[in-house]
Design a protein around this motif. Structure first.
Motif, PDB file in Angstrom:
ATOM      1  N   ILE A 171      32.656  42.167  47.733  1.00 37.48           N
ATOM      2  CA  ILE A 171      32.788  43.186  46.694  1.00 37.48           C
ATOM      3  C   ILE A 171      32.021  42.761  45.444  1.00 37.48           C
ATOM      4  O   ILE A 171      31.262  43.526  44.850  1.00 37.48           O
ATOM      5  CB  ILE A 171      34.277  43.421  46.355  1.00 37.48           C
ATOM      6  N   TRP A 172      32.191  41.490  45.077  1.00 30.23           N
ATOM      7  CA  TRP A 172      31.517  40.964  43.890  1.00 30.23           C
ATOM      8  C   TRP A 172      30.001  41.073  44.062  1.00 30.23           C
ATOM      9  O   TRP A 172      29.279  41.468  43.147  1.00 30.23           O
ATOM     10  CB  TRP A 172      31.927  39.500  43.704  1.00 30.23           C
ATOM     11  N   ILE A 173      29.517  40.762  45.281  1.00 30.53           N
ATOM     12  CA  ILE A 173      28.081  40.853  45.548  1.00 30.53           C
ATOM     13  C   ILE A 173      27.592  42.290  45.412  1.00 30.53           C
ATOM     14  O   ILE A 173      26.498  42.538  44.893  1.00 30.53           O
ATOM     15  CB  ILE A 173      27.752  40.301  46.959  1.00 30.53           C
ATOM     16  N   MET A 174      28.416  43.246  45.851  1.00 31.24           N
ATOM     17  CA  MET A 174      28.005  44.645  45.723  1.00 31.24           C
ATOM     18  C   MET A 174      27.753  45.009  44.258  1.00 31.24           C
ATOM     19  O   MET A 174      26.771  45.666  43.929  1.00 31.24           O
ATOM     20  CB  MET A 174      29.076  45.583  46.293  1.00 31.24           C
ATOM     21  N   TYR A 175      28.645  44.579  43.384  1.00 32.84           N
ATOM     22  CA  TYR A 175      28.455  44.862  41.958  1.00 32.84           C
ATOM     23  C   TYR A 175      27.161  44.239  41.459  1.00 32.84           C
ATOM     24  O   TYR A 175      26.385  44.845  40.726  1.00 32.84           O
ATOM     25  CB  TYR A 175      29.644  44.322  41.145  1.00 32.84           C
TER      26      TYR A 175
END
Ligand code: GDP
Ligand code: MG
Length: 735
Positions: free
Chosen positions: A474-478
């Motif tokens: 999720i963090w990578i998506m941001y």
């Protein structure tokens, strides 16, 4: 007296604060060629003189010394009437360089009128002696491209340079260059006042011959300027325009809780404060509290981390505080409201299709949007607080240098950050920026900031495929969103949205104020009302259409055979190379265009099967329902308060029991996606066409062309990136 030997080829007027050195300058310019008369109709002494330069004979008028042009006093009125009379071809504003801030007020007001202006920074000798350094060139740029010349009038220093600048400006005016270009100068008076100015300006534009003055006149009307009111009364539409002005003033003064002339003056001082901070270096002696706070908040190194901290806090507050209310609205809509509607529909023995339309179509569709209202309210509240308190301006100041890399400037930071919450208010938040090109570029980048509606998609897929690493994914998506935004910004800046030539502008530093509760609430209420109305009408229409498509042709049994299923299946091959060419994934992306939340809800509807049809509990009594609604609200309020307190480090009242529960969907997803195609799908969801509401907001703000651009470029970007991820992954053997 050797007065008026020759008719002047052009005329200049000297304006300035008392004791700025106007008379000294006047004497230095005109020498012995002086005459004394009266201003027409006034008994105030009028000094006129003549000076020669480059073959020009220049008429010089010494105006009464004033601090502003508000036309409260006779001197001010004379000075202003003379400036707007068109008699002087160029106005020279004489400013005391040792007291730049106060003296610039007059210069800025003259600049707002839009007449050609040359600024003489007088007392340059004293300023230098006091250790004050002023970047004259930058000052001129920031005032919208006017000549600024340092002078020491009593010693005759800088007079030649000043005259050169004056002659140059006058030649431009006389050759018609100046008159044809609109004044590249405007102070941003904040969202609400700007909207009123725009409205009045449009009305004025209908009345010929005021064109270039329209903005200034609109502003003066809002400040209840008697002279301008008299002038406008003469217009054909005068009374109607004045009525509109009255209404706008009433609305603004209730909203902003102060008199308009005070509010506009505040903005001018804010502008000047920011301006002076950018052009003047001054040895520190005694500093005001505002300045002391600003020294920290806009500090070279501290400013940025501080700003990040504030934004992190706001971001968390918006999400955390709104979450309990979000659940509450959701529960109210799917609970009591749905059951009441069902009861009523049954009571009037409505046909089954109507029940299905109302409950599965309208309540699910419109309700799905209304669920986000609490979040929006919190967001608007913080936005209004940050803007009204004056901090937003400081944040923009701090981010300015970093943002130039992407071809933007500090002011773009705020809308971009709001994009993490919801792109729609973020697009509207670009209104605080004055330059249209910058607003458009910002609006094009906003949807790349992962909005909160995309979070459910990340969560569901993250848990299904990456379990312990879901958070990281999720963090990578941001992060991917931000990186792509930087790249997209670089490309846009070099192609269709090149920066304007004269891009120098002032980041205003308005005085700090504690916003009044009433102003905050009114701001929030207006924005929310607008959203509910707009989203309501749009989503209502779309919901009905979608419901139809899922239930046509009549009597269709399998969703796959419905019109929606068939259309999805037809489009699906487009996504084949990206790894998710199924009709289900395609269908969820189609509804996701309406709202990104719908990606997950469509997927779960399809995969877990149609929900128990119309199985709505109608056994509770009305009173029970109402009680439940109120208790629910109270619980939400308590939850929100708890989360608020838990933000203080070391305290945790939340109990951390917010485990995502959608495991059934996760296992279904594992059957139809591989980890690689799941990542590809997430990348696509992150980047593809913004939701309808965002597109509508972009269209409303910038027109159809930019709305289409936003939709097309993002979809193309999403397709290419997902393709690279999927095919690249296959090559690396992750298939
Ligand atoms: P006015 O009120 O704007 O007409 O200002 P004056 O021309 O009467 O000047 C006010 C005072 O400032 C006088 O004592 C001038 O001698 C002095 N003064 C004017 N220009 C300068 C300058 O450039 N440097 C310094 N040091 N003093 C100046
Ligand atoms: Mg004087």
């Amino acid at each position: 007296m050797a007065a008026s030997v020759k008719t002047p080829t052009f005329t200049i007027a000297l304006a300035g604060n008392p004791n700025a050195g106007k008379t000294s300058l006047f004497n230095a310019l005109t020498g012995l060629n002086q005459g004394v008369g009266n201003f027409p109709g006034k008994t105030v002494e009028k000094k006129t003189g003549i000076c020669r330069r480059n073959g020009h004979t220049i008429g010089v008028v010494d105006l009464p010394g004033t601090y502003s042009l508000t036309a409260f006093s006779l001197d001010e009125r004379i000075a202003r009437d003379h400036i707007i009379s068109g008699e002087p071809d160029v106005v020279v504003c004489v400013a005391d360089a040792t007291n730049l801030e106060r003296n610039l007020y007059l210069a800025v007001q003259i600049r707002e009128i839009g007449v050609p202006l040359v600024l003489a920074l007088n007392m340059a000798d004293s300023a230098r002696a006091q250790g004050i350094r002023i970047d004259t060139e930058r000052l001129g740029q920031l005032l919208g491209g006017i000549p600024v010349v340092a002078t020491a009038a009593n010693r005759g220093h800088g007079i030649d340079e000043l005259l050169d600048a004056v002659v140059h400006s006058a030649e431009r005016v006389l050759s018609g260059v100046e008159a044809s270009t609109p004044p590249a100068f405007a102070i941003n008076y904040g969202t609400a006042i700007e909207a009123a100015i725009a409205t009045i300006q449009t009305r004025l534009a209908g009345e010929i011959f005021v064109d270039s003055f329209a903005r200034w006149m609109a502003l003066m009307l809002l400040e209840s300027d008697a002279t301008v009111i008299e002038h406008v009364r003469e217009f054909d539409n005068g009374p109607a325009i004045l009525a509109e002005v009255g209404a706008q003033i009433g609305r603004l003064e209730t909203l902003l809780d102060d008199d308009l002339p005070i509010l506009t003056a505040d903005h001018r001082y804010g502008f000047i404060n920011g301006l002076v901070r950018q052009v003047q270096q001054k040895p520190v002696d005694r500093v005001a509290l505002t300045d002391r706070i600003d020294d920290i908040v806009t500090h070279r190194y501290l400013g940025l981390p501080l700003f990040m901290l504030v934004m992190l806090l706001v971001f968390r507050l918006v999400i955390d505080v709104s979450a309990p209310f979000l659940d509450w609205v959701d529960a109210v809509i799917t609970g009591p409201i749905a059951s009441w509607t069902a009861t009523i529909l049954t009571a009037i023995s409505a046909p089954a299709w109507l029940q299905s339309l109302v409950i599965e179509g309208i309540i699910a569709g419109v309700g799905g949007v209304l669920v986000f209202v609490p979040g929006l309210i919190v967001l608007y509240l913080f936005l209004a607080f940050l803007e009204d308190s004056g901090y937003l301006a400081r944040a923009a100041f701090v981010m300015d240098r970093l943002m130039t890399v992407v071809g933007l400037h500090g002011k773009a930071m705020i809308p971009l950050i709001l994009g993490f919450g919801c792109a729609v208010p973020a697009v509207y938040a670009t209104r605080t920026m004055s330059n249209r090109r910058d607003r458009i570029l910002t609006a094009l980048l906003i949807p790349l900031m992962s909005c909160s509606a995309r979070l459910p998609v990340y969560v569901v897929f993250g848990l299904a495929f990456f379990d312990r690493y879901a958070g990281t994914v999720i963090w990578i998506m941001y992060l991917v969103g931000i990186i792509i935004a930087v790249l997209a910004g670089l490309i846009f800046t070099r192609t269709i949205l090149q920066p304007d030539e004269n891009a120098a502008f002032v980041l205003e530093l308005p005085p700090y104020r504690l916003p009044t509760g009433r102003s905050l609430l009114l701001h929030t209420w207006c924005n929310t009302k607008e959203f509910v109305h707009k989203a309501g009408t749009l989503i209502l229409a779309v919901s009905v259409v979608l419901w139809l498509l899922l239930n046509l042709p009549l009597g269709v049994a399998e969703q796959e055979d419905s019109l929606f299923g068939q259309v999805s299946a037809t489009v699906a091959p487009v996504f084949e190379p990206l790894g998710f060419g199924t009709w289900e994934a395609t269908g969820s992306l189609i509804t996701g265009f309406i709202a990104k939340e719908l990606v997950v809800s469509t997927l779960s509807q399809i995969y877990i099967g149609a929900q128990d049809d119309l199985d709505i509990e109608t056994t509770t009594s009305f009173a029970q329902d109402v009680l439940e609604i109120m208790v629910g609200f109270w619980e939400a309020a308590v939850d929100a308060a708890r989360t608020l307190i838990s933000i203080i480090p070391g305290i945790d009242l939340t109990g951390n029991n917010t485990e995502p529960e959608d495991v059934a969907l996760s296992s279904a997803l594992r059957d139809s996606f591989t980890p690689l195609s799941a990542v590809s799908f997430l990348i696509f969801v992150l980047l593809y066409v913004p939701c309808v509401a965002t597109i509508a907001a972009v269209k409303q703000e910038f027109g159809k062309r930019w709305a289409v651009t936003a939709a097309v470029y993002q979809t193309a970007l999403a397709w290419v990136c997902a393709l690279l991820v999927y095919q690249g992954g296959l090559l690396l053997g992750y298939g």
